[in-house]
Design an enzyme around this catalytic site. Structure first.
Site, PDB file in Angstrom:
ATOM      1  N   GLY A  98      -7.720  20.888  19.029  1.00 13.46           N
ATOM      2  CA  GLY A  98      -7.134  21.920  18.582  1.00 13.46           C
ATOM      3  C   GLY A  98      -7.871  22.708  19.653  1.00 13.46           C
ATOM      4  N   GLY A  99      -8.300  22.301  20.730  1.00 14.99           N
ATOM      5  CA  GLY A  99      -8.073  23.409  21.701  1.00 14.99           C
ATOM      6  C   GLY A  99      -9.536  23.703  22.397  1.00 14.99           C
TER       7      GLY A  99
ATOM      8  N   GLU B 107       1.329  -1.237   8.224  1.00 21.99           N
ATOM      9  CA  GLU B 107       0.312  -0.175   8.824  1.00 21.99           C
ATOM     10  C   GLU B 107       1.063  -0.108  10.506  1.00 21.99           C
ATOM     11  OE1 GLU B 107      -1.506   1.960   6.951  1.00 21.99           O
ATOM     12  OE2 GLU B 107      -1.725   2.765   9.354  1.00 21.99           O
TER      13      GLU B 107
ATOM     14  N   ASP C 239       0.108   3.120   6.467  1.00 21.19           N
ATOM     15  CA  ASP C 239       0.874   3.340   4.534  1.00 21.19           C
ATOM     16  C   ASP C 239       0.204   4.312   4.138  1.00 21.19           C
ATOM     17  OD1 ASP C 239       1.696   0.867   4.918  1.00 21.19           O
ATOM     18  OD2 ASP C 239      -0.446  -0.223   4.829  1.00 21.19           O
TER      19      ASP C 239
ATOM     20  N   GLN D 119       0.477  -1.231   0.164  1.00 25.07           N
ATOM     21  CA  GLN D 119      -0.006  -0.224  -0.051  1.00 25.07           C
ATOM     22  C   GLN D 119       0.631   1.558   0.040  1.00 25.07           C
ATOM     23  OE1 GLN D 119      -3.212   2.084   2.755  1.00 25.07           O
ATOM     24  NE2 GLN D 119      -2.824   0.537   3.234  1.00 25.07           N
TER      25      GLN D 119
HETATM   26  N1  CAO Z   1      11.672 -10.450  -9.355  1.00 23.82           N
HETATM   27  C1  CAO Z   1      12.909 -11.032  -8.659  1.00 23.82           C
HETATM   28  N2  CAO Z   1      12.569 -10.803  -6.873  1.00 23.82           N
HETATM   29  C2  CAO Z   1      11.592 -10.148  -6.133  1.00 23.82           C
HETATM   30  C3  CAO Z   1      11.203  -9.365  -7.216  1.00 23.82           C
HETATM   31  C4  CAO Z   1      10.838  -9.671  -8.198  1.00 23.82           C
HETATM   32  N3  CAO Z   1      11.015  -9.184  -9.264  1.00 23.82           N
HETATM   33  N4  CAO Z   1      10.378  -8.122  -5.870  1.00 23.82           N
HETATM   34  C5  CAO Z   1      10.783  -8.665  -4.589  1.00 23.82           C
HETATM   35  N5  CAO Z   1      11.711  -9.128  -4.704  1.00 23.82           N
HETATM   36  C6  CAO Z   1      11.713 -10.176  -3.493  1.00 23.82           C
HETATM   37  C7  CAO Z   1      13.088  -9.229  -2.873  1.00 23.82           C
HETATM   38  O1  CAO Z   1      13.907  -9.402  -3.824  1.00 23.82           O
HETATM   39  C8  CAO Z   1      12.897  -9.933  -1.677  1.00 23.82           C
HETATM   40  O2  CAO Z   1      13.698 -11.379  -1.788  1.00 23.82           O
HETATM   41  P1  CAO Z   1      15.193 -10.964  -0.579  1.00 23.82           P
HETATM   42  O3  CAO Z   1      14.519 -10.805   0.726  1.00 23.82           O
HETATM   43  O4  CAO Z   1      15.602 -12.187  -0.768  1.00 23.82           O
HETATM   44  O5  CAO Z   1      16.165 -10.179  -1.460  1.00 23.82           O
HETATM   45  C9  CAO Z   1      11.515 -10.698  -1.854  1.00 23.82           C
HETATM   46  O6  CAO Z   1      10.687 -10.408  -2.456  1.00 23.82           O
HETATM   47  C10 CAO Z   1      10.620 -10.178  -0.519  1.00 23.82           C
HETATM   48  O7  CAO Z   1      10.623  -8.569  -0.447  1.00 23.82           O
HETATM   49  P2  CAO Z   1       9.754  -8.123   0.837  1.00 23.82           P
HETATM   50  O8  CAO Z   1      10.873  -8.563   1.641  1.00 23.82           O
HETATM   51  O9  CAO Z   1      10.218  -6.682   0.550  1.00 23.82           O
HETATM   52  O10 CAO Z   1       8.519  -8.443   0.468  1.00 23.82           O
HETATM   53  P3  CAO Z   1       7.875  -9.079   2.165  1.00 23.82           P
HETATM   54  O11 CAO Z   1       6.660  -9.395   1.530  1.00 23.82           O
HETATM   55  O12 CAO Z   1       8.560  -9.825   2.809  1.00 23.82           O
HETATM   56  O13 CAO Z   1       8.242  -8.012   3.071  1.00 23.82           O
HETATM   57  C11 CAO Z   1       7.170  -6.064   3.471  1.00 23.82           C
HETATM   58  C12 CAO Z   1       6.628  -6.880   3.256  1.00 23.82           C
HETATM   59  C13 CAO Z   1       5.715  -4.418   3.294  1.00 23.82           C
HETATM   60  C14 CAO Z   1       7.172  -6.116   5.183  1.00 23.82           C
HETATM   61  C15 CAO Z   1       8.413  -4.948   3.306  1.00 23.82           C
HETATM   62  O14 CAO Z   1       8.653  -5.623   1.628  1.00 23.82           O
HETATM   63  C16 CAO Z   1       8.806  -3.854   3.904  1.00 23.82           C
HETATM   64  O15 CAO Z   1       8.878  -3.945   5.505  1.00 23.82           O
HETATM   65  N6  CAO Z   1       8.963  -2.592   3.767  1.00 23.82           N
HETATM   66  C17 CAO Z   1       8.956  -1.070   3.730  1.00 23.82           C
HETATM   67  C18 CAO Z   1       7.757  -0.794   4.409  1.00 23.82           C
HETATM   68  C19 CAO Z   1       7.148  -0.840   3.599  1.00 23.82           C
HETATM   69  O16 CAO Z   1       6.569  -0.133   2.804  1.00 23.82           O
HETATM   70  N7  CAO Z   1       5.957  -1.324   4.488  1.00 23.82           N
HETATM   71  C20 CAO Z   1       4.127  -1.360   4.139  1.00 23.82           C
HETATM   72  C21 CAO Z   1       3.929  -1.761   3.878  1.00 23.82           C
HETATM   73  S1  CAO Z   1       2.107  -1.851   3.285  1.00 23.82           S
HETATM   74  O17 CAO Z   1       0.978  -2.241   4.163  1.00 23.82           O
END
Ligand code: CAO
Length: 503
Positions: A324-325, A216, A245, A94
């Site tokens: 806001g008071g 979030e 988010d 998001q």
């Molecule tokens: N091709 C190959 N690999 C890909 C890819 C693609 N096109 N797109 C993503 N990946 C891989 C990433 O490289 C990652 O691999 P490694 O960890 O092995 O290097 C893997 O997919 C997972 O990516 P991620 O860790 O970002 O995803 P997740 O689902 O595990 O975590 C989230 C999700 C949101 C917790 C994390 O991305 C995060 O903390 N983001 C920053 C904060 C944020 O934006 N949070 C808001 C989320 S909305 O509620």
């Protein structure tokens, strides 16, 4: 929030009614139109201009700087504000998609890179129509193009390198370190394209939690929102508004546009980082204000002050008190027994106190020393709001809104999502939009909440997974048919083949 201009009116014996309700329209003829147009033009120019300096032909039109001659085209017909800006969109879920959707609405060409076969994980989350992209995905990814690339495949890297050369901004919200693990470090990207802006959402900024994955509600809890939301004697609460988010995505969009603006001068890109904790804290600024005010004594506008409950050493939860008071509460309206949203927010703003007294039928409170001044009222807020509620319970929330607005008494009905979805005025302004989608049919979405008079938003459906892969490879990146075939045959753009089950 304060509307003191009507205070004189409120002093009269019987409250004077406003003849007509105000309707705020974004008038193309407003005096601010030149400012808006100039800003949009400058942003658009940023993508095309190779020079950090304004073009020689530019004339000093007005304001603080040199601007091109104003275009003669009518407002809304001179292209979009971010036309010419190309975004390599590596966002998912998001926060990041909120940001890139806004940029797309302002006219940027947003190319969403998705993992082959899977795509943004939200495509398959909270599915309501079998086989179709979820509303979670469609409502955050309008006006974008989708290409599937395995970013860890050598041929995928080849395509990404070309995208980095051809784009102005890379936006990502991977977990900390994920982009580096793809080989796309800042140093690498900056070397390939020194003009590229690299914009990231992370859960936390540098510090003890910088490596954490964040969603979030984690951000709401760590950014100060949960500790200050809810009732004093209840649990901390998270809010339905996605301030962690979507709120951080909004912050990031401003950071990107600002970096594009600076690039006009410097010619180089930079990193933009928005931590979700920081974004939430920024939105909770008034609560950090109150934290510091505690040193000077109790927070008198909080209900707990009037109730004689001592304050601790941190900003407390204040229920539905206004921030806001000016004392405010959510009050029951006619029908509250059956309708969970038959309520109105009512603010006893000081300048309209006299009008409030007249409307609720307590004219004596205008001069009674126990009620006449804001200070005298503070210890009696429960009594005052109970009396006002006696009045609001005799009206529907819309009747109350209409009556109170005539006297500029700040108030707002509690609108349900159903009511918002059906609101004709929100449809007319493009804030609520109906979109057609090839696999799910018609659905409602929230359109661009930021209205520019010279860059009109058209909401276009979200892309199917990999829908634009071919056109991006050929039209944007200029790969020849032979190269496209080589890249495709390598498997870098398609889902891995499932292993055949043993017979
Ligand atoms: N091709 C190959 N690999 C890909 C890819 C693609 N096109 N797109 C993503 N990946 C891989 C990433 O490289 C990652 O691999 P490694 O960890 O092995 O290097 C893997 O997919 C997972 O990516 P991620 O860790 O970002 O995803 P997740 O689902 O595990 O975590 C989230 C999700 C949101 C917790 C994390 O991305 C995060 O903390 N983001 C920053 C904060 C944020 O934006 N949070 C808001 C989320 S909305 O509620």
């Amino acid at each position: 929030m304060a509307k003191s201009k009507k205070s004189a009116k409120a002093k009269s014996k019987a409250p004077a009614k406003k003849p007509v309700r105000k309707v705020v329209k974004l008038a193309a003829k407003s005096t601010s139109k030149n400012t808006i147009k100039s800003a949009g033009k400058a942003a658009s120019k940023s993508a095309k201009s190779k020079s950090a300096k304004p073009a020689k032909s530019a004339k000093k039109a007005n304001g603080n700087g040199a601007y091109p001659k104003p275009v003669a085209k009518p407002f809304g017909e001179a292209g979009k504000a971010l036309e010419g800006v190309r975004i390599l969109d590596f966002t998912h879920v998001q926060s990041g998609p909120t940001c890139t959707q806004l940029l797309a609405w302002f006219g940027a060409d947003v190319i969403k890179v998705e993992r082959p076969g899977v795509g943004d994980i939200t495509r398959g989350q909270l599915v309501d129509v079998k086989g179709a992209d979820s509303l979670y995905f469609t409502m955050l990814n309008h006006n974008k193009r989708s290409i599937t690339i395995d970013s860890k495949h050598p041929q995928g890297k080849r395509v990404l390198d070309e995208l980095i050369k051809k784009c102005d901004v890379l936006v990502e919200n991977f977990a900390p370190g994920a982009l580096d693990r793809m080989g796309l470090t800042w140093d690498y990207i900056h070397k390939v394209n020194p003009r590229m802006i690299v914009a990231s959402v992370k859960g936390f900024g540098p510090g003890p939690y910088e490596d954490c994955k964040v969603y979030e509600n984690v951000a709401q809890c760590t950014g100060g929102s949960a500790s200050t939301t809810g009732f004093r004697d209840g649990l901390p609460l998270v809010t339905g508004a996605q301030i962690g988010d979507s709120g951080t995505g909004l912050h990031l969009a401003l950071g990107i546009v600002t970096a594009l603006f600076q690039r006009n001068r410097t010619g180089r890109g930079q990193r933009v980082l928005c931590a979700m904790q920081d974004g939430v804290l920024n939105l909770c600024r008034v609560k950090l204000r109150d934290q510091q005010r505690l040193k000077a004594g109790p927070l008198t506008e909080y209900s707990q002050y009037g109730e004689g409950i001592p304050f601790g050493d941190a900003t407390p939860r204040a229920g539905n008190d206004s921030g806001g008071g000016q004392p405010g509460r959510i009050l029951k309206c006619k029908g509250w027994e059956d309708d969970p949203n038959a309520y109105i927010y009512f603010i006893t703003q000081a300048p309209v106190w006299q009008a409030i007294c007249d409307v609720i039928g307590e004219p004596g409170w205008k001069t009674d020393p126990d009620f006449a001044t804001p200070k005298a009222r503070l210890p009696r807020l429960n009594q005052i709001f109970e009396r006002i509620e006696e009045w609001t319970k005799t009206k529907t929330k819309f009747e109350a809104m209409d009556i109170l607005n005539q006297y500029d008494i700040p108030c707002g009905p509690i609108l349900s999502m159903k009511e918002l979805a059906e609101d004709e005025s929100l449809r007319k302004t493009g804030t609520v939009v109906e979109v057609d989608h090839p696999t799910r049919g018609k659905y409602l979405t929230v359109g661009n909440p930021i209205k520019l008079s010279d860059s009109i938003t058209e909401v276009k459906r979200s892309p199917l997974l990999g829908e634009h892969t071919d056109e991006i490879l050929t039209d944007v990146l200029g790969f020849k048919a032979k190269d496209v075939a080589e890249i495709k045959n390598s498997g870098a753009l398609s889902a891995p083949q499932k292993e055949e089950k043993a017979a």
